[in-house]
Enzyme design. Structure first.
Site, PDB file in Angstrom:
ATOM      1  N   GLU A 255      -8.441   1.609  -4.698  1.00  0.00           N
ATOM      2  CA  GLU A 255      -9.499   1.337  -3.707  1.00  0.00           C
ATOM      3  C   GLU A 255     -10.240   2.614  -3.319  1.00  0.00           C
ATOM      4  O   GLU A 255      -9.619   3.618  -2.928  1.00  0.00           O
ATOM      5  CB  GLU A 255      -8.909   0.664  -2.453  1.00  0.00           C
ATOM      6  CG  GLU A 255     -10.001   0.391  -1.401  1.00  0.00           C
ATOM      7  CD  GLU A 255      -9.594  -0.576  -0.298  1.00  0.00           C
ATOM      8  OE1 GLU A 255      -8.491  -1.156  -0.363  1.00  0.00           O
ATOM      9  OE2 GLU A 255     -10.413  -0.746   0.625  1.00  0.00           O
TER      10      GLU A 255
ATOM     11  N   GLU B 230       0.842  -1.191   0.000  1.00  0.00           N
ATOM     12  CA  GLU B 230       0.000   0.000   0.000  1.00  0.00           C
ATOM     13  C   GLU B 230       0.883   1.249   0.000  1.00  0.00           C
ATOM     14  O   GLU B 230       1.885   1.292   0.718  1.00  0.00           O
ATOM     15  CB  GLU B 230      -0.881   0.028   1.265  1.00  0.00           C
ATOM     16  CG  GLU B 230      -1.897  -1.094   1.310  1.00  0.00           C
ATOM     17  CD  GLU B 230      -2.796  -1.028   2.541  1.00  0.00           C
ATOM     18  OE1 GLU B 230      -2.749  -0.031   3.289  1.00  0.00           O
ATOM     19  OE2 GLU B 230      -3.557  -1.991   2.749  1.00  0.00           O
TER      20      GLU B 230
HETATM   21  O1  KIV Z   1      -6.378  -6.891   2.200  1.00  0.00           O
HETATM   22  C1  KIV Z   1      -7.162  -6.923   1.249  1.00  0.00           C
HETATM   23  O2  KIV Z   1      -8.052  -7.779   1.148  1.00  0.00           O
HETATM   24  C2  KIV Z   1      -7.022  -5.891   0.232  1.00  0.00           C
HETATM   25  C3  KIV Z   1      -8.096  -5.778  -0.798  1.00  0.00           C
HETATM   26  C4  KIV Z   1      -9.324  -5.214  -0.221  1.00  0.00           C
HETATM   27  C5  KIV Z   1      -7.653  -5.032  -1.995  1.00  0.00           C
HETATM   28  O3  KIV Z   1      -6.090  -5.159   0.251  1.00  0.00           O
END
Ligand code: KIV
Length: 282
Positions: free
Chosen positions: A183, A116
């Site tokens: 997202e 991220e």
């Molecule tokens: O951790 C997760 O499931 C995610 C998705 C929502 C993209 O990062």
């Protein structure tokens, strides 16, 4: 059977073929999803919330992620398995990031990792890619930054924020990311990003114009008891089905209906009588 590669995913974008991605956290679910042809399985750090019962994704550790990544890899044969790097496993230094990401590929058997962040993680993405570790980026609502963002809310609505996200996406592509999760951002912004990058974009709460979509499997199946986010759609109500099934089981056990003759193993009465006689004599 060969697994789907990052090049296959890139080719899918080229052909305009939508990429379907789902989270998976265990062997049985990975088998089911793989058998019906889901091309990308994400072992998301959402495992912390929907499987381990944490309030956020922040407490999830590398060891916990590895445990689930291994199970999903064992359960799948064709899917590309993406391991989500948990909070603080890649932020402190590029070396630490390589060490942890390397474990997901070497020990876990994943084919790539997901991180991220935007421009601030470009040096880390570069270092991972140099080490031969394929990286999926994740911008917009980044749940590991929940305390900084102040809640799970849509990102990129203002001019500055939208420009920042566009710059993040382009910087991550430039750094070598092979795909991007978008997202919780406005659909037109996701479309603009998707048109400007050559790598596939996978949306979650980012509208219909991304190159693919990802969802948390528990949301889709109605397994997560807490409030489902707006961007999800329930395709089944397995939570209710499970509740009904276990209540029927409990009732049958209490009433002496289960196990019945079909679930019981027979034994020669004469043998049993002999055993009892022997036991009595000893
Ligand atoms: O951790 C997760 O499931 C995610 C998705 C929502 C993209 O990062």
């Amino acid at each position: 059977m060969a697994r789907i590669t990052i090049h296959d995913l890139r080719a899918m974008k080229g052909r305009g073929e939508k990429i379907v991605m789902l989270t998976a956290y265990d062997y049985s679910m990975a088998r089911l999803l793989d058998e019906v042809g889901i091309p990308v399985l994400l072992v998301g750090d959402s495992v912390g919330m929907v499987v381990l019962g944490y309030e956020t994704t922040l407490p999830v550790t590398v060891e916990e992620m590895l445990h689930h990544v291994k199970a999903v890899v064992r359960g799948s044969r064709r899917a590309h398995v993406v391991a989500d790097m948990p909070f603080l496993s890649y932020h402190t230094s590029p070396e630490e990031a390589v060490r942890h990401a390397g474990r997901f590929l070497k020990e876990g058997g994943a084919q790539s990792v997901k991180l991220e962040g935007g421009r601030e993680i470009v040096p880390i993405v570069r270092r991972l890619v140099q080490a031969g570790i394929p990286v999926m980026g994740h911008v917009g609502l980044t749940p590991q930054a929940i305390h900084q963002l102040g809640g799970y809310r849509v990102q990129g609505r203002s001019r500055e924020a939208a420009l920042g996200l566009l710059q993040d996406a382009m910087a991550l592509e430039e750094a070598g990311a092979y795909a991007l999760i978008l997202e919780a951002i406005p659909a037109p912004l996701a479309r603009a990003i998707t048109e400007r990058v050559r790598i596939p974009t996978i949306g979650i709460g980012a509208g219909p114009w991304c190159d693919g979509q990802v969802q948390v499997i528990h949301d889709l199946l109605g397994l997560y008891p807490d409030l489902a986010p707006k961007h999800t759609k329930r395709y089944a109500r397995l939570g209710e089905a499970i509740r009904e099934a276990v209540m029927a089981y409990a009732r049958e056990v209490q009433e002496g209906i289960f196990p019945g003759p079909e679930q019981s193993h027979a034994m020669d009465e004469a043998v049993l009588a002999e055993v009892l006689a022997l036991a009595e004599a000893s």
